[in-house]
Design an enzyme around this catalytic site. Sequence first.
Site, PDB file in Angstrom:
ATOM      1  N   HIS A 285       0.865  -1.179   0.000  1.00 29.78           N
ATOM      2  CA  HIS A 285       0.000   0.000   0.000  1.00 29.78           C
ATOM      3  C   HIS A 285       0.900   1.226   0.000  1.00 29.78           C
ATOM      4  CE1 HIS A 285      -2.749   3.037   1.684  1.00 29.78           C
ATOM      5  NE2 HIS A 285      -3.760   2.240   1.410  1.00 29.78           N
TER       6      HIS A 285
ATOM      7  N   ASP B  47       3.110  -3.944   8.358  1.00 33.62           N
ATOM      8  CA  ASP B  47       1.888  -3.172   8.192  1.00 33.62           C
ATOM      9  C   ASP B  47       0.722  -4.146   8.358  1.00 33.62           C
ATOM     10  OD1 ASP B  47      -0.379  -1.884   7.310  1.00 33.62           O
ATOM     11  OD2 ASP B  47       0.441  -1.266   5.368  1.00 33.62           O
TER      12      ASP B  47
ATOM     13  N   GLN C 215      -4.485  -4.685   7.384  1.00 33.89           N
ATOM     14  CA  GLN C 215      -5.439  -5.676   6.877  1.00 33.89           C
ATOM     15  C   GLN C 215      -5.337  -7.010   7.608  1.00 33.89           C
ATOM     16  OE1 GLN C 215      -7.748  -4.797   4.949  1.00 33.89           O
ATOM     17  NE2 GLN C 215      -6.965  -2.876   4.119  1.00 33.89           N
TER      18      GLN C 215
ATOM     19  N   LYS D 223     -10.010   0.067  10.508  1.00 34.86           N
ATOM     20  CA  LYS D 223     -10.094  -1.234   9.843  1.00 34.86           C
ATOM     21  C   LYS D 223     -10.298  -2.354  10.858  1.00 34.86           C
ATOM     22  CE  LYS D 223      -7.111   0.366   6.090  1.00 34.86           C
ATOM     23  NZ  LYS D 223      -8.172   0.628   5.094  1.00 34.86           N
TER      24      LYS D 223
ATOM     25  N   CYS E  99      -4.823   2.356  -3.646  1.00 35.97           N
ATOM     26  CA  CYS E  99      -3.563   2.918  -3.126  1.00 35.97           C
ATOM     27  C   CYS E  99      -2.424   1.908  -3.223  1.00 35.97           C
ATOM     28  CB  CYS E  99      -3.727   3.397  -1.680  1.00 35.97           C
ATOM     29  SG  CYS E  99      -4.863   4.780  -1.498  1.00 35.97           S
TER      30      CYS E  99
END
Length: 389
Positions: A110, A182, A185, A208, A350
């Site tokens: 991303h 990261d 998600q 999220k 993105c």
Amino acid sequence: MSLLAEPALTASPVVDRPYANLDHAASAPALGAVVDEVMRVLPEYASVHRGAGRYSQITTDRYEAARTQVARFVRARPDDSVVFTRNTTDAINLLAGVVPGETVVLDVEHHANLLPWTRRGRRVVRCRDTVDETLDALVTELRRAPAALLAVTGASNVTGEVLPLGRLADLAHDAGARILVDAAQLAPHRAITLAGTGIDHLVFSGHKLYAPFGAGVLVGRSDWLDDAQPYLAGGGATVDVDGDRVVWHTGAARHEAGSPNVLGAIAIAAACRALTDIGFDRIGVHEHDLRVRLDRGLDALPGVERLAVFGDDDLDRVGIAAFTVAGHSPRAVAEHLAERGIGVRDGRFCAHPLLERLGRRQGAVRASFGVETGADEIDRLLDALAEIC
């Protein structure tokens, strides 16, 4: 059916039927437990850390308890710092300002985990056809020249594919680098253990994680943070100011100047508790069943092609599927679904370099789901897609 007792669907403003929210990867709807917790604490809300009043003391305790809850949720080490930020992007930019050297990243990232690293030097490694081949390419790059950090996604925001974080941590450490994950998600879908996998730094967003109140988290080793200049200069980050002399705090306070998003932090902690109570084993089984249902349905539709970064058949995936429909633009497909009360995402998510490499410069359609999603919503999506295939 969903994992929660309350209804998963609400009335659609577009059509006279329930709204099917299949856009969790962009922002997940707030869990009822999160909303309830925010409403519970609001009457006693006050500024934190510097007040002697009762409400200030109560709010400070809740804010710091949220920090402890987040650390427990990701199984952080005892000496790890938990810094509250605005979102994942903010957390990565914070770390990018303190990393003492170059960062190696994959081209699947991303933009939040691709663009900030340029200030200290960024080296991009192209993913190969399989995960093993990609890890070999990372080893080659890390051995070619020293790097301070390997920054990788935990789960692709385009395809949902999950990378082997323990193996990635080992190869980073073998090369004398640290690893940042990261987990924007990943955190809503899978249990994470910093201590168990060797992850040095981890970031994710509340919005999220079913806590959309404008907060994020950076968790991990504190030495780089303590050695760096504060992310923001201002009140709360200082121990003492005398003329030009400033003594800064160490720890999380060093990078949390100003009035923090207390309610956002409390919401994240409430989401962490709620997901822990549901249990990630149950969440994994629930989402696996929905994912299999969605994959089989998409594969059976003429002209529909699912996107994947890797060719590994046994690779884990969270509840995300990106696809294209031959003869129809992603926006046209998304608008068709919206007219039937189904919310998805279209575009390049993105992640422009990844979509370019997958031959989808014009973008794709992405359906994503979570604990509140039911099989009926997946079926409605497939039925609506069948109308235009």
